[in-house]
Design a protein around this motif. Structure first.
Motif, PDB file in Angstrom:
ATOM      1  N   ALA A  53      -9.176 -18.979 -11.856  1.00 43.24           N
ATOM      2  CA  ALA A  53      -7.723 -19.130 -11.825  1.00 43.24           C
ATOM      3  C   ALA A  53      -7.306 -20.546 -12.210  1.00 43.24           C
ATOM      4  O   ALA A  53      -6.283 -20.737 -12.876  1.00 43.24           O
ATOM      5  CB  ALA A  53      -7.200 -18.782 -10.430  1.00 43.24           C
ATOM      6  N   LEU A  54      -8.073 -21.549 -11.798  1.00 43.96           N
ATOM      7  CA  LEU A  54      -7.770 -22.927 -12.206  1.00 43.96           C
ATOM      8  C   LEU A  54      -7.895 -23.067 -13.725  1.00 43.96           C
ATOM      9  O   LEU A  54      -7.035 -23.671 -14.373  1.00 43.96           O
ATOM     10  CB  LEU A  54      -8.714 -23.907 -11.512  1.00 43.96           C
ATOM     11  CG  LEU A  54      -8.500 -24.185 -10.024  1.00 43.96           C
ATOM     12  CD1 LEU A  54      -9.524 -25.213  -9.535  1.00 43.96           C
ATOM     13  CD2 LEU A  54      -7.087 -24.685  -9.743  1.00 43.96           C
ATOM     14  N   ALA A  55      -8.975 -22.518 -14.269  1.00 43.70           N
ATOM     15  CA  ALA A  55      -9.173 -22.601 -15.716  1.00 43.70           C
ATOM     16  C   ALA A  55      -8.035 -21.904 -16.468  1.00 43.70           C
ATOM     17  O   ALA A  55      -7.570 -22.384 -17.510  1.00 43.70           O
ATOM     18  CB  ALA A  55     -10.516 -21.989 -16.096  1.00 43.70           C
ATOM     19  N   ALA A  56      -7.573 -20.781 -15.914  1.00 43.92           N
ATOM     20  CA  ALA A  56      -6.468 -20.056 -16.541  1.00 43.92           C
ATOM     21  C   ALA A  56      -5.177 -20.864 -16.531  1.00 43.92           C
ATOM     22  O   ALA A  56      -4.285 -20.631 -17.352  1.00 43.92           O
ATOM     23  CB  ALA A  56      -6.249 -18.720 -15.830  1.00 43.92           C
ATOM     24  N   ARG A  57      -5.081 -21.821 -15.594  1.00 46.29           N
ATOM     25  CA  ARG A  57      -3.912 -22.695 -15.516  1.00 46.29           C
ATOM     26  C   ARG A  57      -4.121 -24.002 -16.282  1.00 46.29           C
ATOM     27  O   ARG A  57      -3.360 -24.948 -16.115  1.00 46.29           O
ATOM     28  CB  ARG A  57      -3.587 -22.985 -14.048  1.00 46.29           C
ATOM     29  CG  ARG A  57      -2.879 -21.817 -13.376  1.00 46.29           C
ATOM     30  CD  ARG A  57      -2.828 -21.939 -11.859  1.00 46.29           C
ATOM     31  NE  ARG A  57      -1.951 -20.906 -11.309  1.00 46.29           N
ATOM     32  CZ  ARG A  57      -2.273 -19.626 -11.218  1.00 46.29           C
ATOM     33  NH1 ARG A  57      -3.476 -19.217 -11.633  1.00 46.29           N
ATOM     34  NH2 ARG A  57      -1.421 -18.733 -10.720  1.00 46.29           N
ATOM     35  N   GLY A  58      -5.184 -24.045 -17.081  1.00 47.32           N
ATOM     36  CA  GLY A  58      -5.386 -25.183 -17.958  1.00 47.32           C
ATOM     37  C   GLY A  58      -6.213 -26.306 -17.390  1.00 47.32           C
ATOM     38  O   GLY A  58      -6.344 -27.354 -18.033  1.00 47.32           O
ATOM     39  N   VAL A  59      -6.790 -26.118 -16.207  1.00 46.90           N
ATOM     40  CA  VAL A  59      -7.664 -27.150 -15.644  1.00 46.90           C
ATOM     41  C   VAL A  59      -9.006 -27.093 -16.360  1.00 46.90           C
ATOM     42  O   VAL A  59      -9.635 -26.027 -16.445  1.00 46.90           O
ATOM     43  CB  VAL A  59      -7.845 -26.953 -14.127  1.00 46.90           C
ATOM     44  CG1 VAL A  59      -8.871 -27.933 -13.571  1.00 46.90           C
ATOM     45  CG2 VAL A  59      -6.509 -27.112 -13.403  1.00 46.90           C
ATOM     46  N   VAL A  60      -9.444 -28.220 -16.882  1.00 46.40           N
ATOM     47  CA  VAL A  60     -10.678 -28.271 -17.668  1.00 46.40           C
ATOM     48  C   VAL A  60     -11.645 -29.265 -17.037  1.00 46.40           C
ATOM     49  O   VAL A  60     -11.256 -30.094 -16.211  1.00 46.40           O
ATOM     50  CB  VAL A  60     -10.386 -28.684 -19.129  1.00 46.40           C
ATOM     51  CG1 VAL A  60      -9.476 -27.673 -19.799  1.00 46.40           C
ATOM     52  CG2 VAL A  60      -9.771 -30.076 -19.183  1.00 46.40           C
ATOM     53  N   PRO A  61     -12.932 -29.187 -17.409  1.00 49.04           N
ATOM     54  CA  PRO A  61     -13.909 -30.139 -16.875  1.00 49.04           C
ATOM     55  C   PRO A  61     -13.462 -31.584 -17.088  1.00 49.04           C
ATOM     56  O   PRO A  61     -13.001 -31.950 -18.174  1.00 49.04           O
ATOM     57  CB  PRO A  61     -15.181 -29.813 -17.660  1.00 49.04           C
ATOM     58  CG  PRO A  61     -15.047 -28.351 -17.964  1.00 49.04           C
ATOM     59  CD  PRO A  61     -13.589 -28.142 -18.237  1.00 49.04           C
ATOM     60  N   GLY A  62     -13.585 -32.375 -16.038  1.00 51.44           N
ATOM     61  CA  GLY A  62     -13.164 -33.766 -16.085  1.00 51.44           C
ATOM     62  C   GLY A  62     -11.795 -33.998 -15.492  1.00 51.44           C
ATOM     63  O   GLY A  62     -11.456 -35.128 -15.124  1.00 51.44           O
ATOM     64  N   ASP A  63     -10.972 -32.940 -15.381  1.00 47.74           N
ATOM     65  CA  ASP A  63      -9.683 -33.080 -14.705  1.00 47.74           C
ATOM     66  C   ASP A  63      -9.898 -33.338 -13.213  1.00 47.74           C
ATOM     67  O   ASP A  63     -10.926 -32.931 -12.643  1.00 47.74           O
ATOM     68  CB  ASP A  63      -8.843 -31.801 -14.863  1.00 47.74           C
ATOM     69  CG  ASP A  63      -8.143 -31.714 -16.207  1.00 47.74           C
ATOM     70  OD1 ASP A  63      -8.089 -32.739 -16.922  1.00 47.74           O
ATOM     71  OD2 ASP A  63      -7.651 -30.619 -16.550  1.00 47.74           O
ATOM     72  N   VAL A  64      -8.921 -33.963 -12.597  1.00 47.98           N
ATOM     73  CA  VAL A  64      -8.967 -34.224 -11.150  1.00 47.98           C
ATOM     74  C   VAL A  64      -7.952 -33.323 -10.466  1.00 47.98           C
ATOM     75  O   VAL A  64      -6.802 -33.224 -10.890  1.00 47.98           O
ATOM     76  CB  VAL A  64      -8.672 -35.703 -10.834  1.00 47.98           C
ATOM     77  CG1 VAL A  64      -8.604 -35.928  -9.322  1.00 47.98           C
ATOM     78  CG2 VAL A  64      -9.728 -36.604 -11.463  1.00 47.98           C
ATOM     79  N   VAL A  65      -8.397 -32.668  -9.400  1.00 53.25           N
ATOM     80  CA  VAL A  65      -7.523 -31.795  -8.608  1.00 53.25           C
ATOM     81  C   VAL A  65      -7.499 -32.306  -7.180  1.00 53.25           C
ATOM     82  O   VAL A  65      -8.543 -32.506  -6.558  1.00 53.25           O
ATOM     83  CB  VAL A  65      -8.017 -30.332  -8.644  1.00 53.25           C
ATOM     84  CG1 VAL A  65      -7.122 -29.444  -7.768  1.00 53.25           C
ATOM     85  CG2 VAL A  65      -8.050 -29.815 -10.075  1.00 53.25           C
ATOM     86  N   GLY A  66      -6.288 -32.521  -6.637  1.00 57.41           N
ATOM     87  CA  GLY A  66      -6.150 -32.966  -5.257  1.00 57.41           C
ATOM     88  C   GLY A  66      -6.295 -31.799  -4.297  1.00 57.41           C
ATOM     89  O   GLY A  66      -5.920 -30.660  -4.613  1.00 57.41           O
ATOM     90  N   LEU A  67      -6.828 -32.080  -3.114  1.00 59.91           N
ATOM     91  CA  LEU A  67      -6.984 -31.047  -2.080  1.00 59.91           C
ATOM     92  C   LEU A  67      -6.640 -31.663  -0.740  1.00 59.91           C
ATOM     93  O   LEU A  67      -7.319 -32.583  -0.275  1.00 59.91           O
ATOM     94  CB  LEU A  67      -8.417 -30.508  -2.085  1.00 59.91           C
ATOM     95  CG  LEU A  67      -8.796 -29.514  -0.972  1.00 59.91           C
ATOM     96  CD1 LEU A  67      -7.862 -28.316  -0.959  1.00 59.91           C
ATOM     97  CD2 LEU A  67     -10.251 -29.055  -1.142  1.00 59.91           C
ATOM     98  N   ILE A  68      -5.572 -31.148  -0.130  1.00 59.92           N
ATOM     99  CA  ILE A  68      -5.153 -31.638   1.184  1.00 59.92           C
ATOM    100  C   ILE A  68      -4.864 -30.430   2.056  1.00 59.92           C
ATOM    101  O   ILE A  68      -3.866 -29.731   1.883  1.00 59.92           O
ATOM    102  CB  ILE A  68      -3.947 -32.601   1.080  1.00 59.92           C
ATOM    103  CG1 ILE A  68      -3.504 -33.063   2.466  1.00 59.92           C
ATOM    104  CG2 ILE A  68      -2.801 -31.994   0.304  1.00 59.92           C
ATOM    105  CD1 ILE A  68      -2.515 -34.220   2.446  1.00 59.92           C
ATOM    106  N   ALA A  69      -5.784 -30.152   2.981  1.00 64.58           N
ATOM    107  CA  ALA A  69      -5.692 -28.952   3.812  1.00 64.58           C
ATOM    108  C   ALA A  69      -6.606 -29.135   5.021  1.00 64.58           C
ATOM    109  O   ALA A  69      -7.573 -29.899   4.971  1.00 64.58           O
ATOM    110  CB  ALA A  69      -6.106 -27.714   3.016  1.00 64.58           C
ATOM    111  N   PRO A  70      -6.324 -28.413   6.107  1.00 66.92           N
ATOM    112  CA  PRO A  70      -7.203 -28.476   7.277  1.00 66.92           C
ATOM    113  C   PRO A  70      -8.480 -27.676   7.057  1.00 66.92           C
ATOM    114  O   PRO A  70      -8.577 -26.887   6.109  1.00 66.92           O
ATOM    115  CB  PRO A  70      -6.344 -27.857   8.386  1.00 66.92           C
ATOM    116  CG  PRO A  70      -5.443 -26.904   7.663  1.00 66.92           C
ATOM    117  CD  PRO A  70      -5.152 -27.551   6.332  1.00 66.92           C
ATOM    118  N   ASN A  71      -9.434 -27.867   7.936  1.00 69.58           N
ATOM    119  CA  ASN A  71     -10.674 -27.107   7.867  1.00 69.58           C
ATOM    120  C   ASN A  71     -10.403 -25.612   7.990  1.00 69.58           C
ATOM    121  O   ASN A  71      -9.579 -25.178   8.800  1.00 69.58           O
ATOM    122  CB  ASN A  71     -11.623 -27.517   8.997  1.00 69.58           C
ATOM    123  CG  ASN A  71     -12.270 -28.857   8.762  1.00 69.58           C
ATOM    124  OD1 ASN A  71     -11.890 -29.588   7.848  1.00 69.58           O
ATOM    125  ND2 ASN A  71     -13.237 -29.200   9.588  1.00 69.58           N
ATOM    126  N   GLY A  72     -11.119 -24.842   7.211  1.00 68.78           N
ATOM    127  CA  GLY A  72     -11.012 -23.399   7.258  1.00 68.78           C
ATOM    128  C   GLY A  72     -11.645 -22.806   6.022  1.00 68.78           C
ATOM    129  O   GLY A  72     -12.012 -23.524   5.082  1.00 68.78           O
TER     130      GLY A  72
END
Length: 520
Positions: A53-72
């Protein structure tokens, strides 16, 4: 130095590539509050779908994606989905303000962000500031105008075919203040993380273990020692979004937890709180503490009360993080020590003049700064060559800023810190950041922040403040001023008023001259 064999593989290939047969049906992760569980097979399939799904949204190798969420389970899916897509995950502290989230995302040049609805009020302004479109702001549990985890998984998009070099491709960009100063992006490759998760084998978790995951996955300790290490050994993770003693005790009894990975403040609760009385903790084999030094008396108290082994380790974000662990199976282990280096790790103790500390023939050595070299050591700080050079020398030695001794059996003990970083409940707090906030106050002429001690001996941010002429600002008002502008873990917890902040001839604050006994 014990030899180490490191797979030439990505994090995904290392953790999920060998999943076959019965392991596919084993429970990988349980959400402690609801009891919702995923098997290893289900987790792998969701990681693949998230990557697609990330790739389908144009995220490619080398891009940076932020992640802010609690454990789960959602964090685990998103984190490994980002890496599976060939992107780099920059994990953020869930307590950060909108400004702090925006600063990290901007520095990391993130192109997408994954969060949860309770954090959306802070995450959305940060994403908008960077121009991250709504379709790339994923809200795992759902929010109007943004894709949810269910939406992404429903796409059933195949994971992209990516070819990356594990030795050079950045897997994660956690942020650390390092030995001093403002937070910096720590560049860790797939090889760094794979090496360290293999090195963590010295800790001793096995496939039949049930592991508490209360320490945040966004922190390098939770990321490597809990999330990745437990998955590698096919152990079961039971997650908590935040520490609550009553809930932790319930999980021990209900899930028969065998390993508790904690930070020292949780050890205080386990050792002292009356709620522990009457709870069946017989399933607990070991308590492992990290993120900040654990006092020997506190460690002994936890061991006696729970009837289990207590061990600790040492490391830092810049080393992925583990460099030393104690042997919890040794009945004579010194619980105040950090043990011996993990496989593949070289350690030097360097005296103030630059000479190596001589190894002792008996007892402890003289103290020296800990220098580390090994496959878990970072590439450097993102976009900060000068800070990188000051920490990581040309021969590959990471200068930790911590002082330690070593005894004749090769066991290390951390005795002090050269660095100015404060560890509050395992979180890093940079004095320079708090000093800048304090100086925004019209009532404050100058200020310095150090690590003080509370009544339990735990480190806290303590401010030394010079009032402006004519001001009668109180300690409570100073603490309230800071609290409005920083994340909860960064709050100033004690204030002392002084006439002048001690400084060197060059203007550098001499924080060591402000060290005080425990704050009462």
């Amino acid at each position: 130095m014990t030899e180490l064999t490191i797979p030439d593989a990505t994090v995904y290939e290392t953790l999920f590539g060998s999943l076959t047969g019965p392991d596919l049906e084993r429970i990988a992760i349980v959400e402690g509050g609801s009891g919702a569980a995923l098997t290893f097979g289900e987790l792998r399939d969701r990681v693949d779908a998230f990557a697609g799904a990330l790739a389908a949204r144009g995220v490619v190798p080398g891009d940076v994606v932020g992640l802010i969420a609690p454990n789960g389970p959602g964090f685990a899916i998103a984190f490994h989905g980002i890496l599976r897509a060939g992107a780099t995950a920059t994990t953020l502290n869930a307590l950060y303000t909108a400004k702090e989230i925006g600063n990290q995302l901007a520095d990391a040049r993130a192109v997408a962000l994954v969060t949860v609805s309770p954090l959306l009020e802070r995450a959305r302004p940060a994403a908008e500031r960077l121009g991250i479109p709504a379709e790339r702001l994923v809200v795992l549990d759902g929010a109007d105008g943004h894709p949810s985890l269910a939406d992404l998984l429903a796409q059933a998009a195949p994971p992209p075919e990516v070819t990356i070099d594990p030795a050079t491709h950045l897997a994660v960009l956690p942020y650390s203040s390092g030995t001093t100063g403002h937070p910096k992006g720590v560049m860790l490759t797939h090889r760094n993380l794979v090496a360290n998760v293999v090195q963590c084998g010295a800790i001793g978790v096995e496939g039949d273990d049930v592991v508490l995951a209360v320490l945040p996955f966004f922190h390098i300790y939770g990321m490597t020692v809990l999330l990745n290490y437990a998955l590698l050994h096919r152990a079961r993770l039971v997650t908590m979004p935040r520490f609550d003693l009553a809930e932790l005790l319930r999980l021990i009894e209900e899930h028969r937890l065998t390993w508790l990975f904690i930070a020292p403040p949780i050890a205080v609760a386990l050792a002292k709180h009356p709620a522990v009385d009457g709870v069946d903790t017989s399933s607990v084999r070991a308590v492992f503490s990290g993120a900040a030094p654990l006092d020997r008396h506190l460690a002994d108290a936890v061991a006696d009360r729970l009837g289990c082994a207590v061990a600790q380790g040492y490391g830092m974000t810049e080393t992925s993080p583990v460099t030393h662990v104690t042997d919890w199976t040794d009945p004579d282990v010194d619980r105040a020590s950090v043990g011996r280096p993990v496989a593949g790790t070289q350690v030097r103790l360097v005296a103030a003049g630059g000479a190596d500390v001589e190894p002792p023939t008996s007892g402890p050595s003289e103290p020296g700064e800990v220098w580390i070299r090994g496959p878990q050591v970072m590439v450097g700080y993102l976009g900060r060559p000068e800070e990188t050079a000051a920490t990581l020398d040309a021969d590959g030695w990471l200068h930790t800023g911590d002082l330690a001794t070593v005894d004749d059996t090769g066991v290390y003990r951390i005795v002090d810190r050269l660095k100015e970083l404060i560890k509050y409940h395992g979180y890093q707090v940079a004095p320079a950041v708090l000093e800048a906030v304090l100086l925004e106050s019209p009532d404050i002429a100058d200020a310095a922040v150090i690590g003080g001690r509370d009544e339990d001996g735990q480190e806290i941010p303590q401010a030394f403040v010079v009032r402006r002429a004519g001001s009668d600002v109180t300690a409570e008002q100073v603490m309230a001023f800071v609290a409005e502008r920083v994340a909860p873990h960064e709050k100033v917890r004690a204030v002392e008023f002084i006439d002048a902040v001690p400084k060197s001839a060059s203007g550098k604050t001499l924080r060591r001259e402000l060290r005080t006994p425990a704050v009462s």
